[in-house]
Design an enzyme around this catalytic site. Structure first.
Site, PDB file in Angstrom:
ATOM      1  N   HIS A 105       0.605  -4.023  -5.277  1.00 29.88           N
ATOM      2  CA  HIS A 105       1.233  -3.202  -4.242  1.00 29.88           C
ATOM      3  C   HIS A 105       1.036  -3.817  -2.867  1.00 29.88           C
ATOM      4  CE1 HIS A 105      -2.953  -1.731  -4.166  1.00 29.88           C
ATOM      5  NE2 HIS A 105      -2.726  -1.483  -2.885  1.00 29.88           N
TER       6      HIS A 105
ATOM      7  N   GLU B  76      -1.616   9.260  -0.630  1.00 31.74           N
ATOM      8  CA  GLU B  76      -0.711   8.141  -0.879  1.00 31.74           C
ATOM      9  C   GLU B  76       0.540   8.611  -1.603  1.00 31.74           C
ATOM     10  OE1 GLU B  76      -2.104   5.130  -3.621  1.00 31.74           O
ATOM     11  OE2 GLU B  76      -1.930   6.503  -5.288  1.00 31.74           O
TER      12      GLU B  76
ATOM     13  N   GLN C 149       2.870   1.141  -1.306  1.00 28.94           N
ATOM     14  CA  GLN C 149       1.902   2.233  -1.202  1.00 28.94           C
ATOM     15  C   GLN C 149       1.906   2.742   0.243  1.00 28.94           C
ATOM     16  OE1 GLN C 149      -2.293   1.194  -1.104  1.00 28.94           O
ATOM     17  NE2 GLN C 149      -2.754   2.853  -2.526  1.00 28.94           N
TER      18      GLN C 149
ATOM     19  N   HIS D  68      -2.564  -3.644   3.895  1.00 27.45           N
ATOM     20  CA  HIS D  68      -3.218  -4.557   2.963  1.00 27.45           C
ATOM     21  C   HIS D  68      -2.260  -4.968   1.848  1.00 27.45           C
ATOM     22  CE1 HIS D  68      -3.796  -0.666   0.891  1.00 27.45           C
ATOM     23  NE2 HIS D  68      -3.799  -1.380  -0.220  1.00 27.45           N
TER      24      HIS D  68
ATOM     25  N   GLU E  31      -6.904  -6.032  -1.535  1.00 28.04           N
ATOM     26  CA  GLU E  31      -7.418  -5.105  -2.521  1.00 28.04           C
ATOM     27  C   GLU E  31      -7.185  -5.708  -3.902  1.00 28.04           C
ATOM     28  OE1 GLU E  31      -7.001  -0.429  -3.931  1.00 28.04           O
ATOM     29  OE2 GLU E  31      -5.497  -1.275  -2.576  1.00 28.04           O
TER      30      GLU E  31
END
Length: 146
Positions: free
Chosen positions: A8, A44, A55, A80, A130
């Protein structure tokens, strides 16, 4: 360690409903999953894009990391990138041995039943990374009966 996929791209937003509406209007997108992550202080909405997700993250606490990021950056934007890995604990151990700057030294619960860990942007070319281990993908790869 190999990155399996882009899981994502995380966008920090101030208004989750407005961000969802924007993506619905602009791209015909539909929310595939919603979740409130109390431990991270965010709500989210995941929008499927092929086999990956966009996301959308909105803070539910004023002192959450996403709220602080929005304050520092003056508004919404790319927060991110999430990469899928098949063995998060092993990947973290390998990265630690390489001297990577870990935000999370151990896997922790994430959304969709995944386990996650973050790498500090100062060691990742300025990008918060992440790492995501998705048990649904592991079950699918192992065949029927998981």
């Amino acid at each position: 360690m190999l990155l399996q996929r882009i899981d994502h791209v995380g966008y920090a937003v101030t208004d989750l409903e407005a961000a969802i509406a924007h993506h619905e209007r602009r791209y015909g997108a539909q929310v595939a999953h919603r979740e409130r992550l109390e431990a991270d202080g965010v709500e989210e909405a995941l929008i499927a894009v092929g086999e990956s997700f966009l996301q959308l993250l909105a803070p539910i606490l004023d002192d959450s990391p996403v709220a602080r990021w929005l304050e520092r950056h003056g508004g919404p934007g790319v927060h991110h990138v999430g990469y899928g890995v098949d063995d998060l604990a092993g990947t973290l151990a390998e990265l630690h041995a390489q001297g990577a700057r870990l935000v999370d030294e151990h896997p922790r619960p994430g959304s969709r039943g995944c386990t996650v860990a973050f790498l500090h942007p100062k060691g990742e070319l300025g990008v918060l990374v992440e790492l995501v281990e998705d048990p649904a993908l592991a079950r699918a790869a192992s065949g029927p009966g998981g």
